[in-house]
Design an enzyme around this catalytic site. Sequence first.
Site, mmCIF file in Angstrom:
data_model
loop_
_atom_site.group_PDB
_atom_site.id
_atom_site.type_symbol
_atom_site.label_atom_id
_atom_site.label_comp_id
_atom_site.label_asym_id
_atom_site.label_seq_id
_atom_site.Cartn_x
_atom_site.Cartn_y
_atom_site.Cartn_z
ATOM 1 N N ASP A 49 1.606 0.135 8.137
ATOM 2 C CA ASP A 49 0.658 0.995 8.060
ATOM 3 C C ASP A 49 0.654 1.195 8.970
ATOM 4 O O ASP A 49 -0.087 0.888 10.389
ATOM 5 C CB ASP A 49 -0.650 0.310 7.871
ATOM 6 C CG ASP A 49 -0.980 -0.269 6.836
ATOM 7 O OD1 ASP A 49 0.157 0.129 5.651
ATOM 8 O OD2 ASP A 49 -1.666 -1.188 5.981
ATOM 9 N N GLU A 55 3.467 -10.922 2.993
ATOM 10 C CA GLU A 55 3.116 -12.050 4.545
ATOM 11 C C GLU A 55 2.803 -12.904 4.172
ATOM 12 O O GLU A 55 3.265 -14.059 4.808
ATOM 13 C CB GLU A 55 2.506 -10.706 5.349
ATOM 14 C CG GLU A 55 2.240 -9.939 5.501
ATOM 15 C CD GLU A 55 2.810 -8.770 5.044
ATOM 16 O OE1 GLU A 55 1.462 -8.930 4.184
ATOM 17 O OE2 GLU A 55 3.105 -7.109 4.406
ATOM 18 N N ASP A 62 3.920 -5.037 -1.700
ATOM 19 C CA ASP A 62 3.530 -4.636 -1.090
ATOM 20 C C ASP A 62 2.498 -6.184 -0.065
ATOM 21 O O ASP A 62 2.625 -6.714 -1.042
ATOM 22 C CB ASP A 62 2.348 -3.616 -0.424
ATOM 23 C CG ASP A 62 2.116 -3.000 0.183
ATOM 24 O OD1 ASP A 62 1.886 -3.828 1.328
ATOM 25 O OD2 ASP A 62 0.176 -2.356 0.058
HETATM 26 C C1 NOJ Z 1 -0.956 -1.694 2.446
HETATM 27 C C2 NOJ Z 1 0.107 -0.990 2.467
HETATM 28 O O1 NOJ Z 1 0.629 -1.159 3.839
HETATM 29 C C3 NOJ Z 1 0.129 0.310 2.596
HETATM 30 O O2 NOJ Z 1 0.653 1.193 2.200
HETATM 31 C C4 NOJ Z 1 -0.650 0.520 0.291
HETATM 32 O O3 NOJ Z 1 -0.827 2.028 0.493
HETATM 33 C C5 NOJ Z 1 -1.704 0.308 0.608
HETATM 34 N N1 NOJ Z 1 -1.527 -1.692 1.038
HETATM 35 C C6 NOJ Z 1 -2.311 0.345 -0.788
HETATM 36 O O4 NOJ Z 1 -1.609 -0.883 -1.749
#
Ligand code: NOJ
Length: 969
Positions: free
Chosen positions: A613, A540, A537
């Site tokens: 998200d 970017e 995660d």
């Molecule tokens: C951002 C991610 O997009 C999300 O899916 C994740 O739960 C959180 N970071 C925490 O790791």
Amino acid sequence: MCLGIIGKNSNRFTVQFFLFICFIVMATNVVVSMKPQDFRTCAQTSFCRRNRAYADKATSSSFISPYNVVKDTINIENGIISGELINTDNKVSFIFEIHLLINNIARIKINEKYPLKPRYDGAKYWSLIQEPLNTLEYTENPSTGKDGVTSLSFGVDRNHKVIIHHTPFHVELLVNDEPVIIFNNRGFFNFEHLRKKDDPANQPEELTIQSEINAEQEEGLWEETFNGKLDSKPNGPESIGLDISFPGFSHVYGIPEHASTLSLKETRGGDGAYNEPYRLYNLDVFEFDLDSPAALYGSIPFLLAHRKGASTAILWLNAAETWIDIVKSKDDKGFLSFGKSTPTSTHTHWFSESGIIDVFAFLGPTTSDIFKQYGLLTGFTALPQSFAIGYHQCRWNYLNQDDVAEVDEGFDKYDIPYDVIWLDIEHTDDKRYFTWDKVKFSEPEKMQRDIGRKGRNMVVIVDPHVKRDDNYYIYKEAKDLDILTKDKDGKIFEGWCWPGSSVWIDWTNPKAQEWFAKKFAFDQYKGSTEFLFIWNDMNEPSIFSGPEITMPKDLLHYEGWEHRDLHNLFGMTFHAATSQGLINRTSPNHRPFVLSRSFFPGSQRFGAIWTGDIAANWDHLAASSPMLLTIGISGLPFSGADVGGFFGNPEPELLVRWYQTGAFQPFFRAHAHIDTKRREPWLFGEPYTGYIRNAIRQRYILLPFWYTLFQEASTNGMPIIRPMFVVFPDNEETFAMEDQYFVGNSLLVKPITSQGQTTTEIYFAGNDLYYDYYTFKKVQGSGKLKMDILMNKIPVFLRGGSIIPRRQRFRRSSSAMYSDPFTLLVALNKKGEAAGTLYLDDGKTYEYLKGHYIHRNFNFTSGKFISTSFNNEQVQDNENNYIKSNDDVRIERIIVLGVDKSPKKIIGYYNDLIDDKKELKFSLGGINDIKGIVSTSIGIGVEEISKDIIIIRDPKLLISRDWTIEFVN
Ligand code: NOJ
């Protein structure tokens, strides 16, 4: 998002204090929506302003592009046409090359002839699987010279042509004598050569050509500030820009990732146009807005143009920040005119902050040709382990190992299959990845083995930020190896992310790739087992203290390249190392599973991606289809969206609809933010839990079909879920359709994306027959039909002409279905024919590459259903390990839909035992029979059943053998 409040002059303590507070706010997360002020607009980005200004200037009638081919410089050798260009305004020279490649691909490269220092050209090392091969299939004697045009036919049938116009320089690509792509048709080509700051003669081109030099544009040439953050820009202006026209194409697609429409919108005026260009700059955008060209987590600078009878595409291989303007016009304003009755054409304008021009043109001519051409260049999607296409249960966070065990048991108790349970950042010892929270997850190996014993797996998160802590081995080793990303002054860059003060490994360094991959070895990653897989995660990369929540552009990577040059591929380098690490940790190697948020061309070789998200609302559910379709046609078919939505609490109806849609998307994972209420499927009570169970079970019934589609994607690049225009390329009504789509070419899916909806309109294209997937009832009519819908399912239709393999026994996970018998669902078309395929292998290792698989070709025609094997040149059946271990897997049922006349008898035989024919038991599709099948297989009440159905029970045929079933009248 936090950083707006921290001024440039704040001292280190204040910064850290504020960051800490921000971090707490983010971690406990007060849900707020995207803050546009955190992200730059085109007007706030100096190279974007300059290139748009250049385009405006070039659009004026008096403008003539200053770039010309220098006389007598064109040379043609070994499939490469090269030559020199000169910018007649400032006398800077460039070298251009047009490579005629095998597989109907052309490549155009332009770089400065004498750059002050090398310009970044490294994206090819990450994105291409190898240096592409030039074709030698081209006309021996190209026409060149006097009239200022060089043209050459190429390709096996010489039906492709490249025409280079010398003055001004522009290049046409033609297929069957029709132009399909034109570079610099509008004269927007603009190459900002590297220059010295103190040389007054060296103004960027668009400034010198403007009568009034706009002070605002001049700003940002040698340094640029956004939200109080300074970009030092030591190389000054160095952007590149080019217009690429698609004559006669009114629809273009691709360039993910945006929360936008499937058929891309205009960006400079026009119906419903955006005001901003589409932006490609990998960013962590908190609760992103929908219907927007704004940048998101990943970038694939691939654009596909389609019209009736032709498709073409380009890949703009550049990893710097990139913007794309799109306009459509009937009257062509470029150098070329397309005749009087010009259809709408699409003109695109691409500009990147640095690097060189390196553009691939895929000449199709069909969309499937393009998907293959793109895959041959950048690699096809990796065939995942079979568990990865089952259902995944995730949340931020499962609290501890007891919680994990309870959730796991919950699935058994409520008879819901699932394959993977996920742990988010809280599983670690204070966000030190590769470690475990000693209290909450004291026995990680036992936890994984308990899951593994049930044939299930676990995924844990490994983020790219590394906590600055000398007692943390990852930090220490990376620091000692000198593989951390440096700031502009060569010191280790420090930023802020989940663990607090952090550093970032520079995965562009081969040493870092090699070292990091080793961290996944079982003896290094303590507490890991073969049941553990990885989630990348925040790559970017997301940096809470950075400009636009990411890395400053003037950071330094391996070999001294600036982050600016390679920002968009950085996340992929992390994904690549992780994926390699999982491959290496077992012997013989097992296929990896790594989910990544950031992506770039080539990411398909390393694993799956998801759309980040999203919010638990109906609009985000609706937006997931065009987003995933777009990502899928851009070479990255293994993608999904958080089922249920990440932020917020979905009401049960929304959650059910999301599961029903997610079951028909390639990556199927439920996920939720730490602040949301728990949402395991059984928490909602009946009827909702039942609906969710049904949705997940549908996925499992169809796993053989999905896996076959993944295999297809891994060999020819066909997207797994397909937009309507890909399936019906000549039907213009489908070209902008994005609220319904196909899984493969056989299942038409219509997600239900609004609350309380009781009817929907579905478009049935062409002259095909369709059957309701659940009731097997024939659809009467074609075109747009209004239909009633129920809460227990979303509309799904089988296209006549398809044969779909299913496994209809309910198990707790996909691995438990490994040797289950098959049901073949045959949906006849109007001619009484159908076809389909089935691919199976061990779902885990790379043995399939040596030929250890089953690949069947099913064909039903003239009352004969024949199963034959695709040629397997590598191993004989009796040496095929997969067949050997599965030689008793049988077909337990064949359902044939659309039979117009019931046969007197049905016989079956193995093709090599033609004298051993057996009469097979069958029944007509009486309501009871079908009800039995449908309700046990799907658990959905059947209202009314069609009767032109034949069910053959237990035909006593093995899936691995060649056989024939004959309907005798
Ligand atoms: C951002 C991610 O997009 C999300 O899916 C994740 O739960 C959180 N970071 C925490 O790791």
